[in-house]
Design an enzyme around this catalytic site. Structure first.
Site, short mmCIF file in Angstrom:
data_model
loop_
_atom_site.label_atom_id
_atom_site.label_comp_id
_atom_site.label_asym_id
_atom_site.label_seq_id
_atom_site.Cartn_x
_atom_site.Cartn_y
_atom_site.Cartn_z
CE LYS A 191 -2.13 3.02 1.83
NZ LYS A 191 -1.90 4.41 1.41
CD GLU A 266 12.48 0.72 10.36
OE1 GLU A 266 12.98 1.74 10.88
OE2 GLU A 266 12.98 -0.41 10.45
CB CYS A 300 12.83 8.44 8.59
SG CYS A 300 13.93 7.27 7.80
CD GLU A 397 9.75 12.93 11.44
OE1 GLU A 397 8.59 12.52 11.55
OE2 GLU A 397 10.68 12.22 11.03
P1 NAD Z 1 1.91 8.70 7.35
O1 NAD Z 1 2.04 7.96 8.62
O2 NAD Z 1 0.86 9.72 7.26
O3 NAD Z 1 1.66 7.72 6.11
C1 NAD Z 1 2.49 6.61 5.83
C2 NAD Z 1 1.67 5.54 5.16
O4 NAD Z 1 0.67 5.11 6.06
C3 NAD Z 1 0.91 5.99 3.91
O5 NAD Z 1 0.87 4.92 2.98
C4 NAD Z 1 -0.49 6.25 4.42
O6 NAD Z 1 -1.47 6.09 3.44
C5 NAD Z 1 -0.61 5.18 5.47
N1 NAD Z 1 -1.57 5.46 6.53
C6 NAD Z 1 -2.03 6.66 6.96
N2 NAD Z 1 -2.93 6.49 7.95
C7 NAD Z 1 -3.05 5.16 8.15
C8 NAD Z 1 -3.81 4.35 9.05
N3 NAD Z 1 -4.65 4.88 9.93
N4 NAD Z 1 -3.65 3.02 9.00
C9 NAD Z 1 -2.79 2.45 8.13
N5 NAD Z 1 -2.06 3.16 7.25
C10 NAD Z 1 -2.18 4.49 7.25
O7 NAD Z 1 3.33 9.30 7.11
P2 NAD Z 1 3.77 10.20 5.90
O8 NAD Z 1 3.39 11.61 6.19
O9 NAD Z 1 3.29 9.61 4.65
O10 NAD Z 1 5.37 10.02 5.98
C11 NAD Z 1 6.17 10.82 6.79
C12 NAD Z 1 6.56 10.09 8.05
O11 NAD Z 1 7.19 8.84 7.77
C13 NAD Z 1 7.57 10.86 8.85
O12 NAD Z 1 7.18 10.91 10.19
C14 NAD Z 1 8.86 10.06 8.72
O13 NAD Z 1 9.77 10.17 9.75
C15 NAD Z 1 8.35 8.69 8.57
N6 NAD Z 1 9.35 7.88 7.87
C16 NAD Z 1 10.09 6.98 8.60
C17 NAD Z 1 11.08 6.22 7.98
C18 NAD Z 1 11.89 5.22 8.76
O14 NAD Z 1 12.56 4.39 8.17
N7 NAD Z 1 11.88 5.27 10.07
C19 NAD Z 1 11.29 6.35 6.62
C20 NAD Z 1 10.54 7.27 5.91
C21 NAD Z 1 9.56 8.01 6.54
#
Ligand code: NAD
Length: 493
Positions: A191, A266, A300, A397
């Site tokens: 997804k 992550e 991240c 963040e």
């Molecule tokens: P997000 O949590 O909003 O979304 C990430 C994914 O989760 C998307 O595919 C989204 O559609 C899905 N999602 C959203 N709500 C959901 C729910 N209730 N249930 C299941 N899935 C859901 O994050 P974002 O804004 O897309 O990405 C940025 C964040 O990701 C930052 O906080 C960043 O630090 C983190 N990140 C972490 C790493 C790592 O390796 N630790 C790597 C990249 C990004």
């Protein structure tokens, strides 16, 4: 500004009606709704993707379950799975130009970097885990139960894995999860984030071209709160591997409780970057600048909190501001661009609002702080000084190109400042003193520590979070183990 032309293979792909990729082919959403795909460099819609319904989620999970249990997959030899992973890497590499251009248009990746960084790192993930696919072994165990026994363990795939990924590295994040899941023998529902789904859909097609049985790689596009949430709750899913924000990670843990599916997370970070007075500043200054500004800060592990020894503080801050001033920020299809746009209007609003909050709380913007242009979602690399650990911009963040800097005097003081956060993903320390390097590296509460480097990333090196930066580790053997479970067998002789 000279923009690279969009090749016909990409414009045709953008123009096409995108369905989900389920059971080896395109499947229209049962609801018929779509989500607009916006080019963050122009702010204009360029394509559309399907918006998954609960029925679509059920169809994708059923496809993965059926494929997982099929004879074709269960009877496949480990070496055949390795060969398929290599073939997948080959297909990605063969389509590198198209994938790079899609990533540039869909995700704002500078076109000069999209192929060498995003696409080739993804190729690397499949090649790396291809190497593991035929080296998954159990153990023989000497046991002390009464009688004679032959006891051993089997390492078996967890089953159906839902892989939920964010928008900052769409291909790399997908590869980081798909490659070990497939090496372990799982069937997957990927997804992607709603902002960046196009290259994930291509991965579904390329998996079939590589020879994976239908249903082993399914790609479902849609909203996190609907499709992501439904996958995390679904009783037919055995494991969720998630990368994204800490807030969503917590929702996933709750959603996964229904059938106690295995979960790896992550999550976010607010990574400290510590520069001691004896550091090699010629290296530390440019690397620290790129540690926060690369990928427009949407990383991240971004080195977002800078702590500099007071003796070199002004020199380092001026140096980083100078590097920021020389970075080419621009349209993702301009070959000169090093720093592209933020992913979306929402992210631009979020980053801009953090900068305003920082100013209100007493931070001084010594470089940047402004939006660039009216089209697209560009923000200047930004350096803010005069901050304290209790300020919002130091605690939260931002996920944008915003560096917050403060001075320190003592090692104990800076270790305490660096660890004073709910996050624990990554950190960096710069010093020529080997004792300082070791002491600080041991005491930082983060899943990764870079010494004399601000960015650490390798498929053979675990990444993951202490504290609220996550559960489990990806990459290396740890990354593979996330998709395996152990069965103990004891035969009475
Ligand atoms: P997000 O949590 O909003 O979304 C990430 C994914 O989760 C998307 O595919 C989204 O559609 C899905 N999602 C959203 N709500 C959901 C729910 N209730 N249930 C299941 N899935 C859901 O994050 P974002 O804004 O897309 O990405 C940025 C964040 O990701 C930052 O906080 C960043 O630090 C983190 N990140 C972490 C790493 C790592 O390796 N630790 C790597 C990249 C990004």
């Amino acid at each position: 500004m000279a923009l690279t032309d969009i090749p016909a293979s990409v414009s045709t792909y953008l123009d096409k009606h995108h369905a989900h990729f389920i059971d080896g082919g395109e499947v229209n959403s049962s609801g018929g709704e779509t989500i607009s795909v916006v080019d963050p460099s122009s702010g204009q819609p360029v394509s559309q993707i399907a918006d998954a319904t609960l029925d679509d989620v059920n169809a994708a999970v059923a496809s993965a379950r059926h494929a997982f249990e099929s004879h074709a997959w269960q009877s496949m030899k480990p070496a055949q799975r390795a060969a398929l992973l290599h073939a997948f890497a080959d297909r990605i590499e063969a389509n590198a130009d198209q994938l790079a251009m899609l990533e540039s248009i869909d995700g704002g990746k500078p076109i000069a970097l999209a192929k060498p960084v995003d696409v080739m790192a993804t190729v690397g993930a499949f090649r790396y885990y291809a190497g593991w696919a035929d080296k998954i072994n159990g153990t023989t165990n000497n046991i002390s139960m009464d009688g004679e026994h032959h006891a051993f363990t089997l390492r078996e795939p967890v089953g159906v894995a839902a892989l939920i990924v964010p928008w900052n590295y769409p291909l790399v994040m997908a590869g980081m999860k798909l490659a070990p899941a497939l090496a372990a023998g799982c069937a997957c529902v990927l997804k992607p984030a709603e902002d960046t789904s196009l290259t994930a859909l291509r991965l579904g097609e390329l998996a079939i071209e590589a020879g994976f049985p239908a249903g082993i790689v399914n790609v479902l596009t849609g909203r996190g709160a609907i499709a992501g949430q439904a996958l995390a709750e679904h009783p037919g899913v055995d494991k969720v591997a998630f990368t994204g924000s800490t807030a969503t990670g917590k929702r996933i843990v709750q959603a996964a409780a229904g059938n106690l599916k295995k979960v790896t997370l992550e999550l976010g970070g607010k990574s400290p970057n510590i520069i001691f007075g004896d550091a090699d500043l010629e290296k530390a200054i440019p690397a620290s600048a790129m540690g926060i500004f690369f990928n427009t800060g949407q990383v991240c592990t971004a080195a977002s909190r800078l702590y500099v020894h007071r003796s070199v503080y002004d020199q380092v801050v001026d140096g980083i501001a100078g590097v920021a001033g020389g970075l080419q920020v621009g349209h993702s299809r301009d070959y000169e661009t090093l720093i592209g746009p933020l992913i979306s209007a929402r992210q631009l609003e979020r980053v801009s609002s953090y900068i305003e909050t920082g100013k209100k709380e007493g931070g001084e913007v010594v470089y940047g702080g402004n939006r660039i242009g009216d089209d697209g979602f560009f923000v200047s690399p930004t350096v803010i000084t005069g901050v304290k650990n209790d300020m919002t911009i130091v605690k939260e963040e931002i996920f944008g190109p915003v560096l917050v800097a403060q001075a320190f005097d003592e090692m104990e003081e800076v270790i305490a400042l660096a660890n004073d956060t709910e996050y624990g993903l990554s950190s960096a320390v710069w010093t020529k003193d080997i004792s300082t390097a070791h002491q600080v590296a041991r005491r930082l509460r983060t899943g990764q520590v870079g010494v004399n480097q601000a960015a650490v990333a390798d498929w053979n090196l675990p990444i993951g979070g202490y504290k609220q930066s996550g559960w489990g580790r990806e990459n290396g053997y740890d990354g593979l183990a996330n998709y395996l479970q152990t069965k103990a067998v004891a035969i009475a002789l």
